[in-house]
Design an enzyme around this catalytic site. Structure first.
Site, mmCIF file in Angstrom:
data_model
loop_
_atom_site.group_PDB
_atom_site.id
_atom_site.type_symbol
_atom_site.label_atom_id
_atom_site.label_comp_id
_atom_site.label_asym_id
_atom_site.label_seq_id
_atom_site.Cartn_x
_atom_site.Cartn_y
_atom_site.Cartn_z
ATOM 1 N N TYR A 1 17.363 -37.517 33.205
ATOM 2 C CA TYR A 1 18.225 -38.363 33.296
ATOM 3 C C TYR A 1 18.325 -39.865 33.073
ATOM 4 O O TYR A 1 18.962 -40.192 32.196
ATOM 5 C CB TYR A 1 19.166 -38.107 34.722
ATOM 6 C CG TYR A 1 19.251 -36.444 35.034
ATOM 7 C CD1 TYR A 1 20.307 -35.714 34.542
ATOM 8 C CD2 TYR A 1 18.356 -35.907 35.728
ATOM 9 C CE1 TYR A 1 20.550 -34.417 34.785
ATOM 10 C CE2 TYR A 1 18.558 -34.429 36.208
ATOM 11 C CZ TYR A 1 19.685 -33.810 35.520
ATOM 12 O OH TYR A 1 19.756 -32.475 35.954
ATOM 13 N N ASN B 1 28.838 -30.220 30.496
ATOM 14 C CA ASN B 1 28.664 -29.818 29.203
ATOM 15 C C ASN B 1 29.170 -28.453 29.028
ATOM 16 O O ASN B 1 29.065 -27.473 29.431
ATOM 17 C CB ASN B 1 27.148 -29.648 28.768
ATOM 18 C CG ASN B 1 26.856 -29.063 27.463
ATOM 19 O OD1 ASN B 1 27.460 -28.482 26.839
ATOM 20 N ND2 ASN B 1 25.575 -28.721 27.463
ATOM 21 N N CYS C 1 21.576 -28.919 27.719
ATOM 22 C CA CYS C 1 21.508 -29.645 28.981
ATOM 23 C C CYS C 1 20.198 -29.094 29.859
ATOM 24 O O CYS C 1 19.872 -29.729 30.604
ATOM 25 C CB CYS C 1 22.794 -29.596 29.595
ATOM 26 S SG CYS C 1 23.283 -28.045 29.799
ATOM 27 N N HIS C 2 19.776 -28.035 29.629
ATOM 28 C CA HIS C 2 18.627 -27.389 30.295
ATOM 29 C C HIS C 2 17.312 -28.321 30.167
ATOM 30 O O HIS C 2 16.413 -28.054 30.806
ATOM 31 C CB HIS C 2 18.308 -25.907 29.930
ATOM 32 C CG HIS C 2 17.999 -25.685 28.499
ATOM 33 N ND1 HIS C 2 18.863 -25.745 27.403
ATOM 34 C CD2 HIS C 2 16.822 -25.448 27.873
ATOM 35 C CE1 HIS C 2 18.325 -25.359 26.429
ATOM 36 N NE2 HIS C 2 16.859 -25.241 26.533
ATOM 37 N N GLU D 1 11.187 -21.951 25.681
ATOM 38 C CA GLU D 1 10.862 -22.897 24.464
ATOM 39 C C GLU D 1 9.372 -23.663 24.735
ATOM 40 O O GLU D 1 9.045 -24.183 23.733
ATOM 41 C CB GLU D 1 11.819 -24.089 24.687
ATOM 42 C CG GLU D 1 13.367 -23.625 24.267
ATOM 43 C CD GLU D 1 14.199 -24.931 24.306
ATOM 44 O OE1 GLU D 1 13.774 -26.024 24.486
ATOM 45 O OE2 GLU D 1 15.401 -24.578 24.240
#
Length: 176
Positions: free
Chosen positions: A108, A131, A139-140, A166
């Protein structure tokens, strides 16, 4: 304006695409934090119209993402533009989120520094939580400064599953 929706099956559970007559307005996750608790995807509102073929290119790109065949979403190819309704600050944060590469994470604080507001870490977290189009606006990929998973509207287990999709392990990333 008419609110339309389409439900999609995904490896992480059911997703719901939302659109009005002019914009892609949201992507609802399988679970959502409401009143401090995770609750499953709720039934569509009674006045919403189901449209099985809604936003086919969005569905196609999501399917390719989950299959590991797509790392970035092509918003220009969507049938309707994404509705990024929010404050100027929120939209600035969401734009920064879209610059985090596939398989990478940042904090953040990294986002706050990137947008030129290094003291706005909590506000970045709040914008991240607001979001309307998660996964597509990733946002993850935002984690705590110490590398821990923190704050995800769909729950930390879902956040972990998306990150695992990912990457094999968390890797630091600094926005430039």
């Amino acid at each position: 304006m008419t609110q339309r929706y389409r439900d999609l099956n995904s490896p992480i559970g059911p997703l719901r695409l939302l659109a009005n007559d002019t914009h892609f307005t949201g992507l609802a996750l399988p679970f959502r934090r409401r009143n401090g608790e995770l609750q499953p995807l709720a039934a569509a509102e009674p006045d919403w119209q189901h449209q099985a073929d809604l936003l086919p290119s969005v569905a196609e790109q999501l399917n390719a993402y989950f299959a590991g065949e797509r790392q970035m979403f092509d918003l220009e190819a969507f049938e309707l533009p994404c509705a990024f309704h929010g404050t100027e600050f929120q939209r600035e944060v969401w734009q920064a989120l879209m610059r985090i590469p596939y398989g990478k994470t940042c904090s953040y604080g990294d986002i706050a520094r990137h947008i030129g507001r290094p003291n706005a870490v909590r506000a970045v977290g709040a914008a991240n939580g607001a979001n309307p189009i998660p996964i597509i606006v990733p946002c993850h990929r935002v984690i705590a400064a110490n590398g821990a998973l923190h704050g995800f509207g769909g729950g930390l287990e879902l956040k972990q599953r998306l990150l695992q999709l990912e990457q094999d392990q968390h890797q630091g990333f600094m926005l430039t």
